[in-house]
Design an enzyme around this catalytic site. Structure first.
Site, mmCIF file in Angstrom:
data_model
loop_
_atom_site.group_PDB
_atom_site.id
_atom_site.type_symbol
_atom_site.label_atom_id
_atom_site.label_comp_id
_atom_site.label_asym_id
_atom_site.label_seq_id
_atom_site.Cartn_x
_atom_site.Cartn_y
_atom_site.Cartn_z
ATOM 1 N N HIS A 216 47.926 69.660 104.296
ATOM 2 C CA HIS A 216 48.482 70.901 103.599
ATOM 3 C C HIS A 216 50.116 70.745 103.676
ATOM 4 O O HIS A 216 50.865 71.987 103.608
ATOM 5 C CB HIS A 216 48.024 71.966 104.242
ATOM 6 C CG HIS A 216 46.642 72.508 103.978
ATOM 7 N ND1 HIS A 216 46.477 72.931 102.772
ATOM 8 C CD2 HIS A 216 45.484 72.125 104.636
ATOM 9 C CE1 HIS A 216 45.128 73.014 102.557
ATOM 10 N NE2 HIS A 216 44.360 72.367 103.696
ATOM 11 N N THR A 244 46.338 63.725 101.862
ATOM 12 C CA THR A 244 45.888 63.788 100.438
ATOM 13 C C THR A 244 46.460 63.788 99.322
ATOM 14 O O THR A 244 47.592 64.011 99.265
ATOM 15 C CB THR A 244 44.811 65.032 100.495
ATOM 16 O OG1 THR A 244 43.729 65.165 99.188
ATOM 17 C CG2 THR A 244 45.594 66.255 100.357
ATOM 18 N N LYS A 247 46.380 67.879 96.921
ATOM 19 C CA LYS A 247 46.888 69.257 97.079
ATOM 20 C C LYS A 247 48.092 69.260 96.450
ATOM 21 O O LYS A 247 48.324 69.371 95.267
ATOM 22 C CB LYS A 247 46.645 69.731 98.520
ATOM 23 C CG LYS A 247 45.121 70.052 98.651
ATOM 24 C CD LYS A 247 44.795 70.253 100.019
ATOM 25 C CE LYS A 247 43.049 70.242 100.255
ATOM 26 N NZ LYS A 247 42.609 70.357 101.847
ATOM 27 N N THR A 276 32.288 51.753 99.128
ATOM 28 C CA THR A 276 32.243 52.609 98.008
ATOM 29 C C THR A 276 33.297 52.220 96.975
ATOM 30 O O THR A 276 34.386 51.556 97.270
ATOM 31 C CB THR A 276 32.480 54.000 98.615
ATOM 32 O OG1 THR A 276 32.358 55.072 97.472
ATOM 33 C CG2 THR A 276 33.998 54.248 99.115
ATOM 34 N N THR A 277 33.114 52.488 95.871
ATOM 35 C CA THR A 277 33.815 52.292 94.627
ATOM 36 C C THR A 277 35.202 53.053 94.710
ATOM 37 O O THR A 277 35.246 54.081 95.131
ATOM 38 C CB THR A 277 33.246 52.663 93.226
ATOM 39 O OG1 THR A 277 32.025 51.762 93.198
ATOM 40 C CG2 THR A 277 33.772 52.429 92.131
ATOM 41 N N THR A 362 34.447 79.211 107.514
ATOM 42 C CA THR A 362 35.743 78.557 107.384
ATOM 43 C C THR A 362 36.829 79.215 108.476
ATOM 44 O O THR A 362 37.708 78.696 108.771
ATOM 45 C CB THR A 362 36.544 78.833 106.113
ATOM 46 O OG1 THR A 362 35.246 78.271 104.960
ATOM 47 C CG2 THR A 362 37.339 78.128 105.775
HETATM 48 C C1 LIG Z 1 41.405 69.899 102.270
HETATM 49 C C2 LIG Z 1 41.565 69.386 103.573
HETATM 50 C C3 LIG Z 1 40.909 68.003 103.487
HETATM 51 C C4 LIG Z 1 40.268 67.236 102.649
HETATM 52 O O1 LIG Z 1 41.001 66.697 101.737
HETATM 53 P P1 LIG Z 1 40.428 66.358 100.280
HETATM 54 O O2 LIG Z 1 41.478 65.377 99.945
HETATM 55 O O3 LIG Z 1 40.226 67.800 99.668
HETATM 56 O O4 LIG Z 1 39.053 65.812 100.544
HETATM 57 C C5 LIG Z 1 41.336 67.527 104.962
HETATM 58 N N1 LIG Z 1 41.893 68.172 106.019
HETATM 59 C C6 LIG Z 1 42.364 69.236 105.746
HETATM 60 C C7 LIG Z 1 42.999 70.108 106.942
HETATM 61 C C8 LIG Z 1 41.901 70.066 104.744
HETATM 62 O O5 LIG Z 1 42.385 71.357 104.375
#
Ligand SMILES: *Cc1c(COP(=O)(O)O)cnc(C)c1O
Length: 403
Positions: A216, A244, A247, A276-277, A362
């Site tokens: 994040h 990631t 986001k 995995t691909t 959550t």
């Molecule tokens: C969304 C999230 C992930 C997973 O990332 P994705 O790319 O959506 O699979 C990992 N860690 C945290 C803290 C997240 O909020």
């Protein structure tokens, strides 16, 4: 054996606990973020999305789209294999170099999602050590918890961001045993930030590795979007920085960055990477363009922060129970799962505002909330509409006011 009954019973249980999830059936309008079409009960209505993790609107950046289309036209869609069996395209190599640079690390490794990167990397890194212990922040994301479970290692959970508790646990562990401290930089349901420097200091004192999830924060913080570790000049001190592409970068995929030796070990051992691909080349091409764009455009980060600060101010001024957040996340407390769901249903049905309710598991029971994520594309006028609607919904449902 009536297998179907078990499936139905499991859903019934979730419904009885008021945590049955209904997905909004959305069609985003590229070029017109945060507007989208929401299909519901046979009708389609224009809504404003206030809960997307496409924090910077990169999912519709024309430069990113162009790179994605160009890669599709030049290279086709699927990669056709795992990294080892013909699935490594030159774009994958370039993106890993770009991500290693972003975090000031020797190497990076791509995964199909952030979830998979945490699960695969945490389990593999710790399994490579003899008798490793994992120290995990109590609020860690499900993907880190999956990695910890799959490692089979002993785990010790410390209270969220509680350094005294973390130190007590570290002290109890035999100094000779390998240790990994796993935590996030930005905790995205509350919008708070870990004391990263203090965690690294403890890791040095007690000889532990550090694994930070910057999911994040990547793209959003630091001079070039390298996250909180970049903003605080701490990139060198973390063993692994994970992120990631889904986001702040508006695409999909996950990654880790670290030393060349560590990344090579994960590359060579992690089933979640090996079997995995790989990500489709158009996604990788788009991601390269997105990462480069976000690195160069600090004004996007400034605007993002400005929008979040403005909305927080407006929410607080309206007397709504804004939760303390030091980041771009704007959480507003409801404190009840049924009312939380009713509030968001009402926002959607009567105000065309889409905010997904955040309920257990959550967040802890009793802390159900609205989690609002303004982007650089949410205007003052949209914010005024939102706050006006929230005030009305708060009155209609007699929700709790700010303390
Ligand atoms: C969304 C999230 C992930 C997973 O990332 P994705 O790319 O959506 O699979 C990992 N860690 C945290 C803290 C997240 O909020």
């Amino acid at each position: 054996m009536d297998y179907e009954e078990y499936f139905k019973a499991s859903v019934q249980k979730i419904k009885a606990e008021d945590r049955y999830r209904v997905f909004a059936d959305l069609e985003r309008h590229s070029g017109n973020y945060p507007h989208a079409l929401n299909r519901r009960d046979g009708a389609a209505e224009d809504v404003v999305v206030w809960c997307s993790n496409d924090y910077l609107g990169q999912g519709q950046n024309p430069i990113v789209l162009e790179a994605l289309v160009e890669a599709a036209e030049k290279l086709g869609c699927g990669s056709g294999g795992t990294r080892n069996i013909s699935g490594t395209t030159h774009l994958h190599v370039i993106l890993e170099e770009e991500l290693a640079q972003l975090h000031g690390k020797e190497a990076a490794l791509l995964f199909t999602s952030g979830y998979v990167s945490n699960d695969a990397a945490i389990s593999t890194i710790t399994q490579l050590m003899p008798d490793c212990v994992i120290l995990s922040d109590a609020w860690n994301h499900a993907s880190m918890i999956a990695g910890i479970r799959h490692s089979g290692c002993e785990k010790r959970i410390y209270d969220h961001c509680d350094m005294a508790h973390l130190e007590r646990l570290l002290k109890e562990i035999d100094p000779a045993r390998p240790k990994l401290i796993a935590f996030e930089s930005v905790y995205s349901m509350d919008g708070d930030i870990s004391p990263i420097k203090e965690i690294c200091d403890l890791a040095d004192t007690y000889g532990a590795m550090t694994y930070i999830d910057e999911v994040h924060a990547v793209g959003l913080y630091g001079d070039t979007g390298g996250g909180i570790t970049q903003r605080e000049g701490l990139q060198d001190r973390l063993t692994v920085i994970e992120g990631t592409l889904a986001k702040g970068f508006g695409m999909v995929g996950g990654y880790i960055t670290g030393s060349a030796a560590l990344v090579d070990a994960v590359r060579s051992n992690a089933p979640g990477f090996i079997f995995t691909t790989t990500l489709p080349p158009p996604v990788v091409g788009g991601a390269i363009a997105s990462v480069r764009y976000v690195r160069q455009h600090n004004e996007l980060r400034e605007k993002h922060q400005e929008r979040a600060a403005k909305l927080k101010q407006m929410v607080a001024d309206a007397g709504l129970p804004l939760m303390e957040s030091v980041t771009h996340i704007v959480p507003v407390m409801v404190g009840d799962p049924v009312l939380c769901k009713r509030a968001t249903d009402m926002l959607l049905a009567d105000y065309n505002i889409y905010i997904q309710p955040i309920n257990y598991p959550t967040v802890p029971k009793g802390t159900e909330r609205l989690r609002i994520t303004p982007s650089p594309f949410h205007t003052d006028a949209l914010m005024e509409d939102l706050v006006g609607a929230l005030v009305e919904v708060w009155q209609r449902l007699e929700l709790r006011q700010a303390a």
